[in-house]
Design a protein around this motif. Structure first.
Motif, PDB file in Angstrom:
ATOM      1  N   ALA A 231       0.909  -1.116  -0.032  1.00  0.00           N
ATOM      2  CA  ALA A 231       0.116  -0.060  -0.061  1.00  0.00           C
ATOM      3  C   ALA A 231       0.742   1.178   0.070  1.00  0.00           C
ATOM      4  N   LEU A 232       2.055   1.147   0.685  1.00  0.00           N
ATOM      5  CA  LEU A 232       2.805   2.342   0.675  1.00  0.00           C
ATOM      6  C   LEU A 232       3.220   2.530  -0.673  1.00  0.00           C
ATOM      7  N   LEU A 233       3.450   1.946  -1.680  1.00  0.00           N
ATOM      8  CA  LEU A 233       3.747   2.277  -3.113  1.00  0.00           C
ATOM      9  C   LEU A 233       2.385   2.401  -3.907  1.00  0.00           C
ATOM     10  N   VAL A 234       1.407   1.702  -3.922  1.00  0.00           N
ATOM     11  CA  VAL A 234       0.391   1.909  -4.652  1.00  0.00           C
ATOM     12  C   VAL A 234      -0.794   2.910  -4.382  1.00  0.00           C
ATOM     13  N   ASP A 235      -0.535   3.725  -3.243  1.00  0.00           N
ATOM     14  CA  ASP A 235      -1.123   4.734  -2.797  1.00  0.00           C
ATOM     15  C   ASP A 235      -0.982   5.764  -3.711  1.00  0.00           C
ATOM     16  N   ARG A 236       0.495   5.867  -4.038  1.00  0.00           N
ATOM     17  CA  ARG A 236       0.733   7.196  -4.723  1.00  0.00           C
ATOM     18  C   ARG A 236       1.350   6.951  -6.119  1.00  0.00           C
ATOM     19  N   VAL A 237       1.540   5.660  -6.431  1.00  0.00           N
ATOM     20  CA  VAL A 237       2.188   5.347  -7.918  1.00  0.00           C
ATOM     21  C   VAL A 237       1.124   4.766  -8.703  1.00  0.00           C
ATOM     22  N   PHE A 341       9.439  13.128 -21.894  1.00  0.00           N
ATOM     23  CA  PHE A 341       8.729  11.896 -21.862  1.00  0.00           C
ATOM     24  C   PHE A 341       7.012  12.106 -21.256  1.00  0.00           C
ATOM     25  N   GLY A 342       6.777  13.353 -20.753  1.00  0.00           N
ATOM     26  CA  GLY A 342       5.628  13.405 -20.239  1.00  0.00           C
ATOM     27  C   GLY A 342       5.560  13.488 -18.863  1.00  0.00           C
ATOM     28  N   ASN A 343       4.596  13.944 -18.403  1.00  0.00           N
ATOM     29  CA  ASN A 343       4.358  13.761 -16.700  1.00  0.00           C
ATOM     30  C   ASN A 343       3.951  12.219 -16.393  1.00  0.00           C
ATOM     31  N   VAL A 344       5.133  11.489 -16.177  1.00  0.00           N
ATOM     32  CA  VAL A 344       5.091  10.130 -15.947  1.00  0.00           C
ATOM     33  C   VAL A 344       6.029  10.058 -14.640  1.00  0.00           C
ATOM     34  N   LEU A 345       6.428  10.966 -13.977  1.00  0.00           N
ATOM     35  CA  LEU A 345       7.937  10.759 -13.110  1.00  0.00           C
ATOM     36  C   LEU A 345       7.479  10.599 -11.787  1.00  0.00           C
ATOM     37  N   GLU A 364       3.455  17.083  -8.598  1.00  0.00           N
ATOM     38  CA  GLU A 364       4.090  17.618  -7.688  1.00  0.00           C
ATOM     39  C   GLU A 364       5.530  17.909  -7.827  1.00  0.00           C
ATOM     40  N   LEU A 365       6.197  17.094  -8.867  1.00  0.00           N
ATOM     41  CA  LEU A 365       7.474  17.589  -9.505  1.00  0.00           C
ATOM     42  C   LEU A 365       7.282  18.545 -10.409  1.00  0.00           C
ATOM     43  N   ARG A 366       6.339  18.982 -10.913  1.00  0.00           N
ATOM     44  CA  ARG A 366       6.218  20.062 -11.971  1.00  0.00           C
ATOM     45  C   ARG A 366       6.144  21.110 -11.135  1.00  0.00           C
ATOM     46  N   GLN A 367       5.434  21.048  -9.877  1.00  0.00           N
ATOM     47  CA  GLN A 367       5.090  22.335  -9.102  1.00  0.00           C
ATOM     48  C   GLN A 367       6.445  22.706  -8.303  1.00  0.00           C
ATOM     49  N   ALA A 368       7.020  21.568  -7.919  1.00  0.00           N
ATOM     50  CA  ALA A 368       8.221  21.845  -7.033  1.00  0.00           C
ATOM     51  C   ALA A 368       9.438  20.622  -7.553  1.00  0.00           C
ATOM     52  N   PRO A 369      10.043  20.863  -8.629  1.00  0.00           N
ATOM     53  CA  PRO A 369      11.052  19.859  -9.202  1.00  0.00           C
ATOM     54  C   PRO A 369      12.248  19.774  -8.313  1.00  0.00           C
ATOM     55  N   GLY A 370      12.022  18.280  -7.899  1.00  0.00           N
ATOM     56  CA  GLY A 370      13.335  17.901  -6.852  1.00  0.00           C
ATOM     57  C   GLY A 370      12.612  17.412  -5.717  1.00  0.00           C
ATOM     58  N   THR A 371      11.462  17.780  -5.251  1.00  0.00           N
ATOM     59  CA  THR A 371      10.761  17.496  -4.281  1.00  0.00           C
ATOM     60  C   THR A 371      10.556  15.808  -3.955  1.00  0.00           C
ATOM     61  N   ILE A 372      10.494  15.512  -2.768  1.00  0.00           N
ATOM     62  CA  ILE A 372      10.088  13.989  -2.421  1.00  0.00           C
ATOM     63  C   ILE A 372       8.599  13.677  -2.295  1.00  0.00           C
ATOM     64  N   MET A 429      18.733  15.459   6.655  1.00  0.00           N
ATOM     65  CA  MET A 429      18.179  16.573   6.880  1.00  0.00           C
ATOM     66  C   MET A 429      16.899  17.072   5.948  1.00  0.00           C
ATOM     67  N   ALA A 430      15.932  17.462   6.482  1.00  0.00           N
ATOM     68  CA  ALA A 430      14.794  17.823   5.463  1.00  0.00           C
ATOM     69  C   ALA A 430      14.100  18.948   5.777  1.00  0.00           C
ATOM     70  N   TYR A 431      13.186  19.311   5.156  1.00  0.00           N
ATOM     71  CA  TYR A 431      12.198  20.606   5.493  1.00  0.00           C
ATOM     72  C   TYR A 431      10.920  20.274   4.641  1.00  0.00           C
ATOM     73  N   PHE A 432       9.911  20.992   4.846  1.00  0.00           N
ATOM     74  CA  PHE A 432       8.797  20.937   4.253  1.00  0.00           C
ATOM     75  C   PHE A 432       8.216  22.297   3.954  1.00  0.00           C
ATOM     76  N   ASP A 433       7.579  22.674   2.779  1.00  0.00           N
ATOM     77  CA  ASP A 433       7.183  23.835   2.366  1.00  0.00           C
ATOM     78  C   ASP A 433       5.449  24.071   2.911  1.00  0.00           C
ATOM     79  N   GLU A 434       5.116  25.291   2.514  1.00  0.00           N
ATOM     80  CA  GLU A 434       3.686  25.503   2.899  1.00  0.00           C
ATOM     81  C   GLU A 434       2.515  24.723   2.073  1.00  0.00           C
ATOM     82  N   ASN A 435       3.034  24.275   1.164  1.00  0.00           N
ATOM     83  CA  ASN A 435       2.274  23.043   0.475  1.00  0.00           C
ATOM     84  C   ASN A 435       2.327  21.727   0.914  1.00  0.00           C
ATOM     85  N   GLY A 436       2.988  21.515   1.957  1.00  0.00           N
ATOM     86  CA  GLY A 436       2.741  20.313   2.563  1.00  0.00           C
ATOM     87  C   GLY A 436       4.097  19.326   1.865  1.00  0.00           C
ATOM     88  N   LEU A 437       4.778  19.625   0.822  1.00  0.00           N
ATOM     89  CA  LEU A 437       5.795  18.957  -0.097  1.00  0.00           C
ATOM     90  C   LEU A 437       7.237  18.961   0.754  1.00  0.00           C
TER      91      LEU A 437
END
Length: 547
Positions: A231-237, A341-345, A364-372, A429-437
């Motif tokens: 479920a950890l994978l298929v929830d978002r992929v 290749f389009g928005n498939v990443l 989300e990667l389009r909105q903030a390239p490099g985000t996890i 080390m990490a951080y999150f932004d105002e959009n929760g990314l």
């Protein structure tokens, strides 16, 4: 910390969300309650992979299961060959609970070994193909290997083990003679008994090794199956169902293994390449009409380096998802790949220990390239400061800790990771932004202090990666008499480019604070990376530079 009541409520909520994600991915069917009960029972006895394979061999026996350079195996063939391997191991004197190692490239032997180990109750240790002799022997002794499966190219490593140890060659070229007591996988599956081996009392489990970029790889034990893992994978992929996937990320690593496991649960054909080749990967996607590609960021870079003309020769329109993990995805690479290749990443963040912590979707990667991205169902990410206090404000860096539904059971040497409030340290080390990314700032132990200022090399690496003259980049800290530590950048020039060191320093200076400008810039042909694409920083020179 959660109260007992809160913990129960969270578990119930996670279970409902995970069940929904699994149903939507067609990995479970509430209309077949008996099979659901059987699945949970069997995974405790023979493990999740052997359980899934057994169902596929009954439900879709004639559909393709595994394709490699030797051709394609159906699920029925995989079923018989797994039994032959399992019975061979047991007939040789191994018992449920024995540990068997495998060191092999990506081909049919790795899945067959997984299935055979489950059915026989044997524990399988996945060995890193990048091992040197000393590492291999030390890990083999630590994990208490009683048999070794290996490709011919790793014969030198296998020969360093006790001579009486059972050996099976999993891949070889030509008709090489390996001696009287060494069999090949072809011989085993052709002559071994294909009847079901005796059912073990419990699953033997498996060992996946950490990347070992900072020392000897540690063994991460997995002897329990959690329904949350998939479920950890298929929830978002977006995973395909009864289609085809191409996996070029090593199967001995947690990313390759996890994505293969979920793809297998969906009845997909897994296409494997022994050695990564950018153009052959595109050809495989076209030939098998693959809907999913699993890779590491350096592989995407090499695919893009083929150029539009070569890429355009192959029909990759079947691709719906491209999952990357194993090392940092730079914003530049993220944008360039989706432009082509389009928005498939999908950018997957996790580790052997914490499993999957977060996943960034294409938008989300389009909105903030490099985000996890964000945490999937049952995953919880929190930040702590140096005083072990929670950080709750956006854009404040802290030490990242994770808790999820696929708990780590500790290293095989008895050690464990730091735990705070039920969450495990990732070492990042990490951080999150105002959009929760969420964003990774760098490894906790990679941070350097230069002239009293904290610097994370990853920020400088991402900036230099944007430069057209840079093909690959690594930044580390080295000793400095004046500032304590200074930055040193190792640059692989782009093909046909001749970057100037002062030009690259100026690029950093115009975008970041002065103390983040690398004092040293060293041009190199390539960077030391392990088979999963992670930079092995300890192999970069930190001493005085010539001249």
């Amino acid at each position: 910390m959660l109260s007992k009541l809160g913990a129960v409520a969270e578990q119930v909520g996670d279970a409902l969300k995970a069940s929904k994600a699994l149903r939507e991915a067609r990995l479970t069917d509430i209309k077949k309650p008996r099979r659901l009960v059987e699945t949970f029972k069997n995974t405790k006895i023979i493990g999740p992979m052997a359980t899934v394979m057994a169902y596929n061999s009954k439900d879709i026996p004639d559909r393709p299961a595994i394709s490699d350079e030797h051709g394609t195996l159906t699920w029925a063939q995989v079923d018989r060959q797994s039994n032959a391997l399992a019975n061979t191991l047991l007939d040789a004197g191994l018992k449920p609970g024995s540990v068997v190692g495998i060191i092999a490239r990506d081909h049919r032997a790795v899945p067959l070994a997984q299935f055979a180990a489950g059915r026989s109750g044997i524990r399988l240790a996945l060995m890193n193909t990048g091992f040197g002799a000393a590492q291999f022997v030390e890990v083999a002794e630590r994990e208490k290997l009683e048999a070794i499966l290996y490709d011919e190219e790793f014969a030198g490593l296998a020969d360093s083990l006790p001579p009486e140890m059972l050996r099976i060659v999993t891949w070889h070229e030509g008709d090489a003679d390996f001696g009287e007591n060494i069999r090949t996988l072809e011989e085993v599956v052709a002559t071994g008994r294909t009847t079901m081996p005796p059912t073990p009392k419990t699953w033997g489990g498996m060992v996946i090794l950490t990347s070992g970029t900072t020392g000897l790889p540690k063994g991460a034990r997995r002897a329990k199956f959690s329904p949350f893992a998939s479920a950890l994978l298929v929830d978002r992929v977006q995973f395909p169902y009864r289609s085809s996937v191409v996996i070029v990320s090593p199967l001995f690593h947690s990313t390759g293994f996890a994505t293969w496991a979920v793809a297998t649960a969906g009845g997909n054909e897994t296409v494997l390449l022994r050695r990564f080749d950018a153009e052959k990967t595109l050809a495989a996607i076209e030939r098998h009409k693959a809907e999913l590609l699993v890779a590491v960021p350096t592989m995407l870079h090499r695919i893009l380096a083929l150029g539009p003309e070569v890429i355009g020769k192959y029909d990759t329109s079947s691709l719906k998802s491209v999952v990357v993990a194993g090392s940092a995805l730079s914003p530049t690479l993220s944008e360039a790949f989706q432009d082509q290749f389009g928005n498939v990443l999908y950018n997957l963040y996790g580790s052997t220990e914490v499993a999957i912590a977060s996943i960034a979707k294409p938008e989300e990667l389009r909105q903030a390239p490099g985000t996890i991205g964000k945490a999937p169902v049952s995953s919880y990410m929190v930040l702590f400061d140096d005083n072990d206090q929670r950080i709750t404000e956006p854009n404040v860096k802290g030490r990242l800790f994770v808790r999820n539904g696929a708990p780590f059971e500790g290293y095989t040497d008895g050690r464990n990771k730091q735990i705070l409030e039920g969450h495990m340290s990732t070492g990042d080390m990490a951080y999150f932004d105002e959009n929760g990314l969420w964003f990774i700032a760098g490894r906790d132990d990679d941070m350097i202090v230069s002239g009293g200022e904290n610097v994370y090399p990853l920020e400088v690496e991402n900036l230099l990666a944007e430069h057209d003259a840079v093909a690959d980049i690594a930044v580390i800290g080295v000793d400095d008499d004046e500032f304590g530590t200074r930055l040193r950048a190792f640059v692989v020039p782009a093909e046909g480019a001749s970057p100037d060191a002062d030009e690259l320093r100026a690029h950093v200076k115009s975008n970041l604070a002065r103390y983040k400008v690398p004092r040293d810039i060293v041009f190199v042909e390539d960077l030391p990376r392990n088979p999963t694409g992670k930079l092995v920083r300890r192999e970069l020179p930190t001493g005085p530079l010539d001249g």
